[in-house]
Scaffold this motif. Structure first.
Motif, PDB file in Angstrom:
ATOM      1  N   ASP A 303      44.143  45.100  43.231  1.00 29.70           N
ATOM      2  CA  ASP A 303      44.198  44.555  44.387  1.00 29.70           C
ATOM      3  C   ASP A 303      45.675  44.103  44.226  1.00 29.70           C
ATOM      4  O   ASP A 303      45.720  43.671  45.835  1.00 29.70           O
ATOM      5  N   ALA A 304      45.936  42.870  43.906  1.00 30.85           N
ATOM      6  CA  ALA A 304      46.476  41.963  43.601  1.00 30.85           C
ATOM      7  C   ALA A 304      48.052  42.106  44.001  1.00 30.85           C
ATOM      8  O   ALA A 304      48.912  42.014  45.489  1.00 30.85           O
ATOM      9  N   ASP A 305      47.861  43.136  43.481  1.00 30.56           N
ATOM     10  CA  ASP A 305      49.393  44.103  43.069  1.00 30.56           C
ATOM     11  C   ASP A 305      49.479  44.801  44.446  1.00 30.56           C
ATOM     12  O   ASP A 305      50.536  44.915  44.762  1.00 30.56           O
ATOM     13  N   LEU A 306      49.111  45.351  45.194  1.00 29.20           N
ATOM     14  CA  LEU A 306      48.623  46.009  45.843  1.00 29.20           C
ATOM     15  C   LEU A 306      48.742  46.027  47.070  1.00 29.20           C
ATOM     16  O   LEU A 306      49.248  45.988  47.884  1.00 29.20           O
ATOM     17  N   ASP A 307      48.159  44.206  47.575  1.00 32.39           N
ATOM     18  CA  ASP A 307      48.490  43.670  48.927  1.00 32.39           C
ATOM     19  C   ASP A 307      50.077  43.403  48.233  1.00 32.39           C
ATOM     20  O   ASP A 307      50.915  43.589  49.315  1.00 32.39           O
TER      21      ASP A 307
END
Length: 523
Positions: A303-307
């Motif tokens: 999720d951090a990558d996607l953000d």
């Protein structure tokens, strides 16, 4: 009323599609009532009643009764140099697959004619299936040269396709790109994989200078350049910043494979230079995430990558058939869509898809994510998939204001399908039948930049029979070199297999595979 001027043609050509249904993603049925669409030069000039007021001295009238006219399909990610290798390999994990696919061996150096022919093989397949534009991340082994770059670009020029082409060339040694390999190799073998690639940074940048100055914007803007680092772990920070400068200066798409495999997720912790960061975070910290960046695959993302991707406005290139063929995993489609991340669809290379058919890619996109979770409300819908295929593809090329939509002023990259065919009989839902039923056989006309390049299954720009014959002859002669390359790969296979097994056993806090299969054996 006079026709608008066009910059792409000194003598304007006009085509009038009459009684044709237009793809309309915003309507309930997915298409308009029968209407008229006028193409003048390389653009859509008018639609509906507005088209009736235009007159031209010379125009072709096409009866579109019972037909659907829609934007041309866009292949958002592709590698042309292995067009001749379809069906050569079993399904293998990427890191092992690449041993056989693209070793930088002198024996595999193509002639310009070979590069031209193999490029046109895919052009023929794409155009016949209604694909009008492609992003080619061309890895040219053993290294790019001016004559091979020119051969690839000339093939696209002659085919009539719209193509954006980059040079996918790592500049780091093999040992620097992969985890665990150095410790698994005996000392005498390690030195072989510690050698840098053939071309220095200045030489690679000279190849880009040629690509951009000779080809970018040619053929009325139909041919364009992009840049590629292949993947951030495969290049030095100095070189990747040079590529970013080229991308920014010339407003070019920037291609980067990221987190395609679990092994690439493991890499962030296995090599000190990444400091435990994912490749997305590493790229962000280098200041390289941007709206120009095409992040290719993005399977093992969190999720951090996607953000980070969403905040930067970068595009993700989804290649579901390749991901299945190589066992890479299932991309988190819904998490990306929920964040508004633009997604385009691609075939990847012919050897990892064994076809260059975007209809199959669309259908696979509509199926594979259904086994990623039980919440069926999160499964992709046909309209979303078509949005990725058309407008997502346009966005990935930086042509979101030019392609992907039927509207006056847009580039006339069009495909016409016959609705009186089995995939559309009976016609229950156009969007779903485009995604799940069509395979390319209903395509009756393909137009690129206002020029009809394929009609009734016959290419106007390529002598397909002659091309097939020449390809058979050229690549029959190539077979010993390919077999020699496979023999070289066999020497390294035990070490790469052990590396893959070791990475597969690492807990990375996520799973992008389906099922509870046993871990691979290292031998």
């Amino acid at each position: 009323m006079s026709l608008p001027e066009t910059s792409a043609f000194s003598t304007a050509t006009t085509t009038r599609f009459e009684n044709v249904h237009l793809f309309d993603p915003d309507s309930e049925s997915g298409m308009s009532a029968a209407t008229t669409l006028l193409v003048h030069g390389d653009r859509i000039a008018a639609i509906g009643v507005d088209a009736a007021g235009f007159a031209a001295e010379s125009e072709r009238i096409i009866d579109g009764r019972g037909k659907l006219l829609m934007p041309g399909l866009i292949n958002g990610h592709f590698h042309s140099p292995v067009n001749h290798m379809k069906g050569r390999l079993d399904s293998l994990p990427l890191e092992i697959f690449m041993l056989y696919e693209c070793p930088a061996l002198e024996e595999l150096r193509p002639t310009p004619r070979e590069a031209y022919v193999r490029t046109q093989l895919a052009c023929a397949e794409m155009l016949k299936n209604g694909v009008t534009a492609v992003q080619d991340d061309a890895f040219l082994v053993p290294e790019p040269t001016v004559d091979i770059i020119d051969a690839v670009m000339q093939a696209y020029a002659d085919s009539g396709m719209r193509a954006t082409v980059a040079l996918d060339e790592p500049n780091l040694a093999e040992l620097d790109k992969l985890p665990f390999l150095a410790e698994l190799l005996p000392a005498e073998r390690r030195a072989e994989l510690a050698k840098p690639r053939n071309l220095a940074d200045a030489d690679l940048l000279a190849m880009y200078h040629h690509l951009i100055t000779r080809w970018h914007g040619t053929e009325g803007g139909r041919l364009r350049a992009a840049v590629s680092c292949s993947a951030p772990q495969r290049v030095s920070t100095a070189y990747i910043h040079e590529l970013e400068a080229l991308s920014r200066t010339h407003d070019l798409p920037f291609y980067a494979h990221m987190l395609e495999t679990k092994l690439q997720r493991v890499l962030g912790h296995a090599q000190p230079r990444f400091g435990g960061r994912s490749l997305v975070r590493y790229t962000a910290d280098l200041g390289l995430l941007s709206e120009r960046l095409n992040i290719i695959h993005a399977i093992w993302v969190d999720d951090a990558d996607l953000d980070l991707i969403a905040a930067a406005g970068s595009v993700v290139a989804h290649n579901p058939i390749s991901n299945l063929r190589l066992g890479s995993g299932i991309m988190p489609f819904r998490r990306m869509r929920d964040r508004g991340i633009p997604i385009c669809l691609g075939t990847d290379e012919a050897i990892a898809d064994d076809a260059v058919n975007m209809w199959a890619v669309a259908k696979t996109t509509g199926l594979v994510h259904n086994i990623a979770g039980a919440d069926y409300d999160a499964w992709p819908r046909a309209g979303e998939i078509l949005d990725c295929l058309l407008q997502g593809g346009a966005r990935s090329m930086g042509l979101q204001d030019e392609l992907g939509v039927l509207a006056p002023g847009r580039l006339a990259d069009l495909v016409m399908l016959d609705l009186d065919t089995l995939p559309f009989t009976p016609l229950n839902d156009l969007r779903r039948q485009l995604v799940y039923c069509e395979n390319g056989n209903s395509v009756v006309l393909t137009m690129v930049a206002g020029r009809i390049v394929c009609e009734g299954g016959r290419l106007h720009t390529i002598d397909e029979a002659a091309l097939r014959q020449e390809a058979r002859e050229i690549f029959a002669r190539r077979k010993p070199a390919l077999e020699q390359a496979s023999a070289v790969a066999q020497r390294w296979l035990p070490f790469y297999r052990a590396m893959y097994a070791k990475a597969a056993a690492v807990d990375v806090g996520m799973n992008r595979w389906v099922g509870d299969a046993d871990l691979p054996s290292p031998v």
